[in-house]
Design a protein around this motif. Structure first.
Motif, PDB file in Angstrom:
ATOM      1  N   ASN A  28      -5.130  10.077 -12.556  1.00  0.00           N
ATOM      2  CA  ASN A  28      -5.722   9.893 -13.879  1.00  0.00           C
ATOM      3  C   ASN A  28      -6.845   8.864 -13.844  1.00  0.00           C
ATOM      4  OD1 ASN A  28      -3.914  11.594 -15.684  1.00  0.00           O
ATOM      5  ND2 ASN A  28      -2.398  10.359 -14.586  1.00  0.00           N
ATOM      6  N   SER A  29      -7.503   8.701 -14.982  1.00  0.00           N
ATOM      7  CA  SER A  29      -8.624   7.762 -15.072  1.00  0.00           C
ATOM      8  C   SER A  29      -8.210   6.430 -15.682  1.00  0.00           C
ATOM      9  CB  SER A  29      -9.756   8.378 -15.901  1.00  0.00           C
ATOM     10  OG  SER A  29      -9.321   8.658 -17.218  1.00  0.00           O
ATOM     11  N   LYS A  30      -6.910   6.249 -15.949  1.00  0.00           N
ATOM     12  CA  LYS A  30      -6.417   4.999 -16.507  1.00  0.00           C
ATOM     13  C   LYS A  30      -4.946   4.856 -16.162  1.00  0.00           C
ATOM     14  CE  LYS A  30      -5.593   7.123 -21.047  1.00  0.00           C
ATOM     15  NZ  LYS A  30      -5.968   7.083 -22.487  1.00  0.00           N
ATOM     16  N   VAL A  31      -4.388   3.681 -16.390  1.00  0.00           N
ATOM     17  CA  VAL A  31      -2.966   3.455 -16.115  1.00  0.00           C
ATOM     18  C   VAL A  31      -2.129   4.108 -17.216  1.00  0.00           C
ATOM     19  CG1 VAL A  31      -3.326   1.327 -14.822  1.00  0.00           C
ATOM     20  CG2 VAL A  31      -3.043   1.228 -17.305  1.00  0.00           C
ATOM     21  N   GLY A  32      -0.869   4.390 -16.883  1.00  0.00           N
ATOM     22  CA  GLY A  32       0.030   4.979 -17.870  1.00  0.00           C
ATOM     23  C   GLY A  32       0.864   6.121 -17.331  1.00  0.00           C
ATOM     24  N   VAL A  99      -6.787  -0.673  -8.153  1.00  0.00           N
ATOM     25  CA  VAL A  99      -6.437   0.719  -8.439  1.00  0.00           C
ATOM     26  C   VAL A  99      -7.622   1.625  -8.147  1.00  0.00           C
ATOM     27  CG1 VAL A  99      -5.572   2.358 -10.148  1.00  0.00           C
ATOM     28  CG2 VAL A  99      -4.886  -0.046 -10.277  1.00  0.00           C
ATOM     29  N   ARG A 100      -7.350   2.713  -7.435  1.00  0.00           N
ATOM     30  CA  ARG A 100      -8.337   3.765  -7.234  1.00  0.00           C
ATOM     31  C   ARG A 100      -7.943   4.940  -8.126  1.00  0.00           C
ATOM     32  NH1 ARG A 100      -9.574   4.653  -0.894  1.00  0.00           N
ATOM     33  NH2 ARG A 100     -10.554   6.485  -1.847  1.00  0.00           N
ATOM     34  N   PHE A 101      -8.644   5.069  -9.243  1.00  0.00           N
ATOM     35  CA  PHE A 101      -8.358   6.146 -10.180  1.00  0.00           C
ATOM     36  C   PHE A 101      -9.013   7.449  -9.716  1.00  0.00           C
ATOM     37  CE2 PHE A 101      -8.036   2.380 -13.047  1.00  0.00           C
ATOM     38  CZ  PHE A 101      -6.713   2.565 -13.438  1.00  0.00           C
ATOM     39  N   ASN A 102      -8.600   8.559 -10.349  1.00  0.00           N
ATOM     40  CA  ASN A 102      -9.128   9.884 -10.013  1.00  0.00           C
ATOM     41  C   ASN A 102      -9.020  10.161  -8.517  1.00  0.00           C
ATOM     42  OD1 ASN A 102      -9.894  10.386 -12.721  1.00  0.00           O
ATOM     43  ND2 ASN A 102     -11.769   9.195 -12.409  1.00  0.00           N
ATOM     44  N   CYS A 103      -7.885   9.762  -7.954  1.00  0.00           N
ATOM     45  CA  CYS A 103      -7.630   9.973  -6.529  1.00  0.00           C
ATOM     46  C   CYS A 103      -6.311  10.705  -6.331  1.00  0.00           C
ATOM     47  CB  CYS A 103      -7.574   8.642  -5.780  1.00  0.00           C
ATOM     48  SG  CYS A 103      -9.194   7.903  -5.489  1.00  0.00           S
ATOM     49  N   GLY A 138     -11.502  15.087 -18.169  1.00  0.00           N
ATOM     50  CA  GLY A 138     -11.933  14.326 -19.340  1.00  0.00           C
ATOM     51  C   GLY A 138     -11.307  12.953 -19.294  1.00  0.00           C
ATOM     52  N   SER A 139     -11.650  12.121 -20.197  1.00  0.00           N
ATOM     53  CA  SER A 139     -11.145  10.751 -20.224  1.00  0.00           C
ATOM     54  C   SER A 139      -9.644  10.720 -20.393  1.00  0.00           C
ATOM     55  CB  SER A 139     -11.812   9.970 -21.370  1.00  0.00           C
ATOM     56  OG  SER A 139     -11.298   8.664 -21.430  1.00  0.00           O
ATOM     57  N   GLY A 140      -8.960  10.174 -19.375  1.00  0.00           N
ATOM     58  CA  GLY A 140      -7.513  10.021 -19.466  1.00  0.00           C
ATOM     59  C   GLY A 140      -6.738  11.283 -19.221  1.00  0.00           C
ATOM     60  N   SER A 141      -7.410  12.390 -18.899  1.00  0.00           N
ATOM     61  CA  SER A 141      -6.693  13.646 -18.718  1.00  0.00           C
ATOM     62  C   SER A 141      -6.318  13.840 -17.266  1.00  0.00           C
ATOM     63  CB  SER A 141      -7.557  14.816 -19.187  1.00  0.00           C
ATOM     64  OG  SER A 141      -8.711  14.919 -18.372  1.00  0.00           O
ATOM     65  N   ALA A 142      -5.431  14.807 -17.019  1.00  0.00           N
ATOM     66  CA  ALA A 142      -5.046  15.122 -15.656  1.00  0.00           C
ATOM     67  C   ALA A 142      -6.239  15.754 -14.949  1.00  0.00           C
ATOM     68  CB  ALA A 142      -3.853  16.077 -15.646  1.00  0.00           C
TER      69      ALA A 142
END
Length: 302
Positions: A28-32, A99-103, A138-142
């Motif tokens: 994802n593009s953010k934590v959660g 954190v490496r997001f979108n990975c 998209g923002s915060g999406s899978a």
């Protein structure tokens, strides 16, 4: 691997102990995590009180903005406030730079022979992770697994937190094509909330998320909600849940069922000892509970 509740908490504990030699990967593009970013509906709420759930739980962990929850936090916060609390914790504890997001971790290679006596030196045996940078929808999406650029990251310790509620059990029922209403799954916002007011809703299943969706449907204005299930599962009232979580040792099953009895009796839920998943001795001193769905925890059921 994973920046949901457990991945974030693990990173927080490493950094709080002074060890910053960590890296966290998340699709994802953010934590959660998937559970709260994608699977949770816009009307989803925490079934456990926030004071017993928040990711900085424990007086030895709290710091700065992450202290005892005050009145600014809802007792049973919704999806957006839960995600906000994850972001606050990630910022307060300095997790985000690690954190490496979108990975996506696509593969793991174990380097070194475990029979080698030198492995105890800590440098002769490790993991090589094949990590692909992926493009989010998209923002915060899978994210989707396209536009990938793969790199290799080496590590000596590996934690994997793949998440929960990530896959629906797809069932095709005879007659679906003739049904004139909406058929969907109670997650990923796959529900026509605008159609709920004044209509009846049937929920197939009796796990914790079924109860969660019953509450959501009622809050969205449904006329009546039916839970349709082959077997009625045990549900846990709130007070026994508190007791089990705070107990110094595992709580005996017989004691748990005795704590269920007052609420079951007051609401006509039946005798908890007679539920299909309960195998008890005749004197009700020993009991084993076996059911695949976890308890719906909270007083919504009752």
């Amino acid at each position: 691997i994973g920046a949901g509740y457990h991945g974030l908490k693990t990173a927080m504990m490493y950094l709080k102990s002074g060890n910053s030699d960590i890296v966290v990967f998340d699709r994802n593009s953010k934590v959660g995590g998937y559970c709260w970013i994608t699977a949770a509906n816009k009307g989803s709420r925490l079934q456990t009180e926030f004071g017993a759930f928040h990711v900085w739980w424990g007086h030895d962990v709290m710091q700065g903005k992450c202290g005892y929850p005050d009145a600014s936090w809802d007792t049973w916060p919704g999806k957006q406030q839960i995600l906000e609390h994850f972001q606050i914790a990630a910022e307060e504890y300095g997790v985000l730079p690690h954190v490496r997001f979108n990975c996506n971790v696509q593969g793991i290679t174990v380097v070194g022979d475990k029979k080698n006596e030198k492995i105890f030196s800590g440098s002769d045996r490790y993991y090589d992770l094949a990590v692909a940078d992926i493009t989010a929808r998209g923002s915060g999406s899978a994210p989707s697994a396209t536009s990938a650029e793969t790199s290799v990251v080496s590590c000596s310790v590996l934690y994997s937190y793949p998440g929960s509620m990530t896959k629906n059990r797809i069932v095709d029922y005879p007659g679906e094509e003739a049904f004139d209403g909406h058929i969907g799954y109670g997650m990923n916002d796959d529900a026509p909330y605008e159609s709920f007011p004044g209509n009846n809703v049937a929920i197939l299943g009796n796990g914790a998320f079924a109860v969660e969706n019953a509450r959501t449907c009622i809050e969205m204005g449904a006329n009546k909600v039916f839970i349709v299930t082959r077997r009625k599962n045990l549900a846990s009232p709130r007070i026994p849940c508190w007791f089990v979580h705070q107990g110094p040792v595992p709580t005996p099953g017989a004691l748990v069922l005795r704590m269920f009895e007052p609420m079951y009796n007051s609401c006509g839920m039946g005798d908890p000892w007679q539920f299909w998943s309960v195998n008890a001795s005749t004197d009700r001193q020993r009991v084993q509970v076996i059911q695949s769905s976890r308890f719906g925890i909270g007083d919504v059921t009752f």
